[in-house]
Every structure is written in structure tokens, then in C-alpha cells.
Design a protein around this motif. Structure first.
Motif, mmCIF file in Angstrom:
data_model
loop_
_atom_site.group_PDB
_atom_site.id
_atom_site.type_symbol
_atom_site.label_atom_id
_atom_site.label_comp_id
_atom_site.label_asym_id
_atom_site.label_seq_id
_atom_site.Cartn_x
_atom_site.Cartn_y
_atom_site.Cartn_z
ATOM 1 N N MET A 180 31.916 3.186 34.529
ATOM 2 C CA MET A 180 31.817 4.654 34.499
ATOM 3 C C MET A 180 33.013 5.194 33.727
ATOM 4 O O MET A 180 34.111 4.624 33.848
ATOM 5 C CB MET A 180 31.923 5.216 35.917
ATOM 6 C CG MET A 180 30.738 4.938 36.785
ATOM 7 S SD MET A 180 29.815 6.458 36.842
ATOM 8 C CE MET A 180 28.355 5.933 37.682
ATOM 9 N N PRO A 181 32.838 6.295 32.999
ATOM 10 C CA PRO A 181 34.011 6.836 32.285
ATOM 11 C C PRO A 181 35.151 7.159 33.248
ATOM 12 O O PRO A 181 34.927 7.752 34.300
ATOM 13 C CB PRO A 181 33.465 8.124 31.648
ATOM 14 C CG PRO A 181 31.990 7.946 31.617
ATOM 15 C CD PRO A 181 31.639 7.066 32.776
ATOM 16 N N ILE A 182 36.336 6.721 32.901
ATOM 17 C CA ILE A 182 37.531 7.003 33.717
ATOM 18 C C ILE A 182 38.673 7.285 32.753
ATOM 19 O O ILE A 182 38.786 6.628 31.702
ATOM 20 C CB ILE A 182 37.848 5.830 34.683
ATOM 21 C CG1 ILE A 182 39.140 6.087 35.459
ATOM 22 C CG2 ILE A 182 37.879 4.491 34.001
ATOM 23 C CD1 ILE A 182 39.340 5.155 36.646
ATOM 24 N N HIS A 221 32.585 7.561 42.107
ATOM 25 C CA HIS A 221 32.125 6.798 40.938
ATOM 26 C C HIS A 221 32.712 5.391 41.009
ATOM 27 O O HIS A 221 33.927 5.229 40.896
ATOM 28 C CB HIS A 221 32.569 7.481 39.642
ATOM 29 C CG HIS A 221 32.343 8.968 39.681
ATOM 30 N ND1 HIS A 221 31.169 9.551 39.280
ATOM 31 C CD2 HIS A 221 33.130 9.985 40.131
ATOM 32 C CE1 HIS A 221 31.249 10.861 39.456
ATOM 33 N NE2 HIS A 221 32.430 11.145 39.975
ATOM 34 N N TRP A 258 33.718 2.463 39.303
ATOM 35 C CA TRP A 258 33.918 2.184 37.882
ATOM 36 C C TRP A 258 34.130 0.707 37.608
ATOM 37 O O TRP A 258 34.011 0.260 36.485
ATOM 38 C CB TRP A 258 35.046 3.035 37.294
ATOM 39 C CG TRP A 258 36.383 2.850 37.942
ATOM 40 C CD1 TRP A 258 36.866 3.526 39.022
ATOM 41 C CD2 TRP A 258 37.400 1.926 37.564
ATOM 42 N NE1 TRP A 258 38.120 3.073 39.345
ATOM 43 C CE2 TRP A 258 38.477 2.102 38.451
ATOM 44 C CE3 TRP A 258 37.518 0.979 36.550
ATOM 45 C CZ2 TRP A 258 39.643 1.354 38.374
ATOM 46 C CZ3 TRP A 258 38.685 0.230 36.452
ATOM 47 C CH2 TRP A 258 39.730 0.417 37.363
ATOM 48 N N SER A 259 34.398 -0.075 38.657
ATOM 49 C CA SER A 259 34.422 -1.524 38.429
ATOM 50 C C SER A 259 34.266 -2.279 39.737
ATOM 51 O O SER A 259 34.535 -1.742 40.828
ATOM 52 C CB SER A 259 35.701 -1.961 37.693
ATOM 53 O OG SER A 259 36.711 -2.314 38.602
ATOM 54 N N GLU A 277 25.355 -2.690 35.106
ATOM 55 C CA GLU A 277 26.779 -2.929 34.787
ATOM 56 C C GLU A 277 27.551 -3.599 35.925
ATOM 57 O O GLU A 277 28.270 -4.571 35.713
ATOM 58 C CB GLU A 277 27.508 -1.621 34.457
ATOM 59 C CG GLU A 277 26.974 -0.834 33.303
ATOM 60 C CD GLU A 277 26.022 0.258 33.756
ATOM 61 O OE1 GLU A 277 25.375 0.089 34.820
ATOM 62 O OE2 GLU A 277 25.916 1.271 33.053
ATOM 63 N N GLN A 315 27.852 4.707 26.239
ATOM 64 C CA GLN A 315 28.053 3.273 26.463
ATOM 65 C C GLN A 315 26.749 2.474 26.439
ATOM 66 O O GLN A 315 26.531 1.565 27.222
ATOM 67 C CB GLN A 315 28.793 3.051 27.792
ATOM 68 C CG GLN A 315 30.242 3.498 27.721
ATOM 69 C CD GLN A 315 31.073 2.521 26.904
ATOM 70 O OE1 GLN A 315 31.421 1.465 27.378
ATOM 71 N NE2 GLN A 315 31.368 2.877 25.666
ATOM 72 N N ILE A 319 34.249 -1.675 32.547
ATOM 73 C CA ILE A 319 34.419 -0.349 33.138
ATOM 74 C C ILE A 319 33.051 0.323 33.120
ATOM 75 O O ILE A 319 32.512 0.641 32.062
ATOM 76 C CB ILE A 319 35.486 0.457 32.376
ATOM 77 C CG1 ILE A 319 36.829 -0.247 32.562
ATOM 78 C CG2 ILE A 319 35.538 1.901 32.851
ATOM 79 C CD1 ILE A 319 38.024 0.442 32.000
ATOM 80 N N ARG A 371 41.909 7.652 42.935
ATOM 81 C CA ARG A 371 41.353 6.292 42.926
ATOM 82 C C ARG A 371 41.505 5.649 44.281
ATOM 83 O O ARG A 371 42.550 5.774 44.914
ATOM 84 C CB ARG A 371 42.118 5.441 41.913
ATOM 85 C CG ARG A 371 41.612 5.559 40.516
ATOM 86 C CD ARG A 371 42.452 4.695 39.613
ATOM 87 N NE ARG A 371 42.406 3.294 40.037
ATOM 88 C CZ ARG A 371 43.276 2.377 39.632
ATOM 89 N NH1 ARG A 371 44.246 2.697 38.819
ATOM 90 N NH2 ARG A 371 43.177 1.135 40.041
ATOM 91 N N SER A 379 27.757 8.500 42.942
ATOM 92 C CA SER A 379 28.465 9.320 41.965
ATOM 93 C C SER A 379 27.914 10.743 41.923
ATOM 94 O O SER A 379 28.560 11.640 41.403
ATOM 95 C CB SER A 379 28.367 8.686 40.579
ATOM 96 O OG SER A 379 27.027 8.441 40.278
#
Ligand SMILES: Cc1cc2nc3c(=O)[nH]c(=O)nc-3n(C[C@H](O)[C@H](O)[C@H](O)COP(=O)(O)OP(=O)(O)OC[C@H]3O[C@@H](n4cnc5c(N)ncnc54)[C@H](O)[C@@H]3O)c2cc1C
Length: 486
Positions: A454-456, A83, A85-86, A284, A427, A452, A111, A32
Motif C-alpha cells: 500500500m502507498p506509504i 492499511h 502495507w507489508s 500482494e 502499482q 510494499i 505505524r 483499509s
């Protein structure tokens, strides 16, 4: 050709990527950040090179070799500003790696989704700061933030600084501050000398097997002497004072459990304070993937791995700080083992013996750090009811205590929902472990359970959802993502 996705380009991820490539796998390395190297080799951007970058880094030439090898390798795709994110689990393989590409606060990010044969998680750790009255004042920062400024920008966080907390990390922080022209008024280690010695001194011959680490430590101690920085054990910053920003701290002598001893308080004028109470692994993605966790003697939880660094989830490997806080050398060795295993090539018997021996030696070093410097429970006596615990949601210690008493709940989730502690912008990355410990809930829940990671933005989630699923690793890179410039 097997496709291995490595998440994290610190020492563990870089070593994993190299090992996987050496065994013929195609590698996608994601981070990231906008630079390779992780926390340990955080450096100035290539556009603003430092005259002597190596001065603030250990093993800088090893990093340069690793980086050059990967950048020149056409079968290693490096995506920075990537990043993850999931991580969705799939019963038949390593999972779906969902990535958003572009700067953290950028617009028009794209994405992609990757479906590799194996994933290596090398997401590292956050540094931990325990709260105390005044810790939310501007000028009170984590040791890691001070290091990031010093290494990444050559800036000192203040002119007159106290460094405090627990662990050997306090020493490089003090050194970097001194090298960027700050006056370090003192380094305060909360553990008493007796505990520090009891953690470090048993079986001293084993320490001789890590000569590089000993040299690194000796270098930091030399720096303390050269810059005239006092180092005191059994002392903690128990409060910070100021109106618009920190102007002074109170340092107190603490007992072996870290409870302040009345009458020992001393006020010290500062314009910045750097605090570090060790590190918390970034779990995470591992939790999302369903990896089993284990508890260290200190109570901190890590990803459980076998001798190949394989987690409890098929096709998912973990290396570096995620599996135990052991420093960059341990991360490099573990990354090498994980990358080789993920590529399916394994290691020769002699390579395996060497790697396992090194891993055991550096893990021993990590156990010493845990024994000498882990957090003691008496820190909670630094708090008063007005002390902010969750900075994002402004939740105070008194509110946490009241919610627990009023609801009688012992569930982390329900107490978080009642108080909102740990549910803000960060978070729970800053306060998560603190909230878990203050609420001392019955369940084994961790604040790292976040689907989630990372912030998205909602818009990013809503767009491209279909095409993102089937991103082919051989396709051209989407615009805005970047291979790091050689
Ligand atoms: C803030 C901080 C500063 C430190 N400074 C020093 C120091 O000066 N000296 C020292 O000896 N040790 C330092 N350490 C400890 C040292 O960095 C570690 O021992 C070592 O870097 C561990 O390597 P790693 O590869 O496990 O993790 P890291 O080096 O932390 O690398 C992890 C990488 O994963 C990436 N990542 C995490 N989550 C995601 C995601 N979801 N998507 C994409 N990428 C992701 C991160 O951006 C990071 O680059 C520091 C640690 C921290 C947390």
C-alpha cells in the motif's frame, strides 16, 4: 489466548473474525476502508444513513447481524483505515503485520506492527478492465467504480450509460445504475450465447443447491426486464470516442475468441461507460508472505489453500476472492473455515461436513462463471499502437511491442523496467495482468510481487520504526485509528 489477525473486512474477513471469536481467539480485524463490509456490502456511512439500505444489497440483514456481533464483542478489536502495507515472514510464526493507521491521504498517520499467532488474508479482488482505444477518457469507468458510487453515495456515474465486458457482475451494475436513475442503453457480454449456455447449463440440478444465488440472478434478470435494459451477447465495446470526455462508444459483434467482426460496428452515444471483465485477486500480501499460487483454467492465479484454507505458509490462512473468484457466499463459507482453523479450535465433524459441502457447491458456481465468462485472447485485436496500456506511466501498446522486439527479453521484470509499464501510482493494479499477458513473458513472475503493498510515505517509514515493531494488541488504539461506530 491465541491472537488472530484478519486482514480485510469483506464477507470473508467478517466470517473469519466471527469464527475465530467463536473458538475463543482474540481477534484484530483490519481494513483499509472506513466501513465494514468490503466490496459486497459497500454502504453509506452511518452519519448519512439511507432510507432503505437493503434495496441495493443482497443478504443485508446477514451483514447487519455479523457487524453487530463483532462490534459488541470486546475481544474483537476492529481497526478501520488500517492499511496493511507489508507482511514480513517469520520462521517461527505467522509473520509481522505492518500497518499504517489513518485516512489514505491523511497526515500524522501512525505505524503499528502486530505479531499474531495466525493471520487470515481476506483482501478480496480488484475489478478488471481490458484496454481499448479511448478507455482512458473521463467517463469510462470500471463496473466496480460505478457500483461504489451507486452503493456508497447513491450517485449514477452518468445519465446515458453502456455496461459492457463479461460475467454476471454486469447485471448488478446495470441494476444499480437504473436504480440511481441512469438510462442504461444496453448490457453487452463479450461471450457468445453458446459459450454462456455451455458454462451455465450442464448438470442443472447442481444449480438448485444454490437457491439464494439463483434468486439473486433472477432478481437481476427481472431488473433488466423492469427497467427495459437490452442484454446482448457476443458484443464488445472496442473503442470509446470523445474529446474532453466520452461521448460515444463503438460496439462490435465479436467472434468466440473476442475478435471483432468487420462491418458489425455500431456507434452509440453515451455520457458514461462501465466496463468489467471479471476480477483480479489482491495477491500482494500473500505473495509477500511467500504463499504458493495456483493457476485457474482461465490463467488467473490464486492462493493455494488446503481444506482448512491454510496456505503453504505456516500460520497464514486465506479466504474469499484470493483463493478463486466465487462471490460473497463462497467468501463467507471460506472465511468461516479459515477463522476456525486459525483460532486453533477447528470444527466439529458435522460443522466441517456442512461447511465443506457449502464450499463445494459455491465453488461449483464459481467454475461455471469461469467456464462461461472468462477472458478470451482475441481482445488484443482491439488495440492499436496508440492505445494506452499503463495509464499511470502513459505507456502505449506500440512501445510495449517495440521494447519486446528490441530487447528480445522474455523477463517480466526487465520489460517492466524498460517500459515502466505497471510501475506507476496504481502499482499495476489496473494494468498488471494486461501487461503480463501482452508481454507473454516466459517467467512465472506476477506484477503482484510488491514488498510494499500500500502507498506509504517515506516519512512514515522513517518514523516510529522502532516502537512499531512491538505493538501490543491490548494497548489503547493510537489516535486517528478507529473502531467503527456502532
Ligand atoms: C469493486 C467491486 C465491486 C463489487 N460489487 C459487487 C456487487 O455489487 N455485487 C456482487 O454480487 N458482487 C460484487 N463484487 C464481488 C464481491 O464483492 C465479492 O464476491 C465479495 O465481496 C468477496 O468478498 P471478500 O471478502 O473476498 O473480498 P472484499 O469484499 O473485496 O473485501 C476485501 C477487503 O479487504 C480490504 N483490504 C484489501 N487489501 C488490504 C490491505 N492491504 N490492508 C487492509 N485492508 C485491505 C479491502 O478494503 C476490502 O474491504 C464486487 C467486487 C469488486 C472488486
Amino acid at each position: 489466548m491465541r491472537h488472530v489477525v484478519v486482514i480485510g473486512a469483506g464477507p470473508a474477513g467478517l466470517a473469519a473474525a466471527r469464527a475465530a471469536r467463536m473458538r475463543g481467539a482474540r481477534v484484530t480485524l483490519l481494513d483499509s476502508s472506513d466501513r465494514l463490509g468490503g466490496q459486497y456490502w459497500r454502504h453509506l456511512p452511518d452519519a448519512r444513513p439511507a432510507e432503505n439500505e437493503g434495496a441495493l444489497h443482497h443478504e443485508w440483514s446477514a451483514f447487519q447481524r455479523l457487524r453487530a456481533g463483532l462490534l459488541e464483542d470486546g475481544d474483537c478489536r476492529i481497526l478501520m483505515n488500517a492499511h496493511v502495507w507489508s507482511l514480513e515472514s517469520r520462521h517461527d510464526a505467522a509473520g509481522i503485520v505492518n500497518v499504517v493507521l489513518g485516512p489514505p491521504d491523511g497526515v500524522g498517520r501512525e505505524r503499528i506492527a502486530l505479531t499474531p499467532d495466525a493471520v487470515v488474508l481476506a483482501t478480496g479482488a480488484h475489478d478488471r478492465m481490458l484496454p481499448f482505444p479511448g478507455w482512458d477518457l473521463p467517463g469510462v469507468v470500471t463496473g466496480g467504480a460505478a457500483q461504489a458510487f451507486a452503493k456508497g453515495e447513491r450517485l449514477a456515474i452518468g445519465r446515458r450509460v453502456v455496461v459492457a465486458g463479461a460475467g454476471p457482475f454486469l447485471l448488478p451494475v446495470a441494476s444499480s445504475l437504473a436504480r440511481t436513475n441512469a438510462k442504461v442503453v444496453g448490457v453487452f457480454e463479450a461471450n457468445r450465447l453458446r459459450r454462456v449456455a455451455a458454462g451455465w447449463l450442464p448438470r442443472p440440478w447442481q444449480l438448485l443447491r444454490t437457491p439464494a444465488k439463483i434468486a439473486e440472478l433472477a432478481g437481476y434478470v427481472g431488473g433488466q426486464v423492469r427497467f427495459g435494459i437490452p442484454y446482448r451477447t457476443g458484443r464488445a465495446v472496442v473503442s470509446a470516442h470523445g474529446i474532453d470526455r466520452v461521448e460515444a462508444v463503438t460496439v462490435a459483434v465479436v467472434d468466440p475468441e473476442w475478435r471483432p467482426i468487420a462491418g458489425t460496428e455500431k456507434r452509440i452515444a453515451v455520457d458514461a461507460v462501465c466496463i468489467s471483465h471479471g476480477f483480479t485477486p489482491r495477491l500482494e500480501l500473500a505473495v509477500a508472505a511467500g504463499c504458493r499460487l495456483i493457476s485457474a483454467p482461465s490463467g488467473e492465479r490464486f492462493v493455494e489453500v488446503d481444506s482448512d484454507q491454510h496456505t503453504s505458509v505456516r500460520g497464514v490462512y486465506a479466504a474469499g476472492e484470493l483463493t478463486g473468484i466465487g462471490g460473497a457466499d463462497l467468501a463467507l463459507v471460506e472465511g468461516g473455515i479459515a477463522g476456525a482453523a486459525a483460532a486453533g479450535g477447528g470444527m466439529s465433524a458435522s460443522e466441517r461436513r456442512t461447511a465443506s459441502r457449502k464450499r463445494a457447491v459455491y465453488a461449483g458456481f464459481a467454475q461455471r462463471i469461469d467456464a462461461a465468462h472468462s477472458i478470451r485472447p482475441g481482445w488484443t485485436s482491439w488495440l492499436d499502437d496508440d492505445t494506452i496500456i499503463c495509464r499511470c506511466e502513459s505507456v502505449r501498446f506500440g512501445a510495449l511491442r517495440e521494447a519486446r522486439a528490441a530487447t528480445g527479453s522474455r523477463s517480466l521484470r526487465s520489460l517492466k523496467l524498460t517500459t515502466r509499464a505497471g510501475l506507476g501510482m496504481c502499482q499495476g493494479r489496473v494494468c498488471g495482468r494486461t501487461v503480463e499477458q501482452l508481454l507473454s513473458t516466459d517467467d512465472t513472475a506476477v506484477t503482484d510481487r510488491r514488498p510494499i503493498a500500500m502507498p506509504i510515505r517515506l516519512g512514515e517509514l522513517a518514523t516510529n520504526a522502532g516502537s512499531a515493531r512491538s505493538h501490543d494488541p491490548n494497548e489503547c488504539l493510537p489516535q486517528g485509528s478507529g473502531r467503527e461506530e456502532p
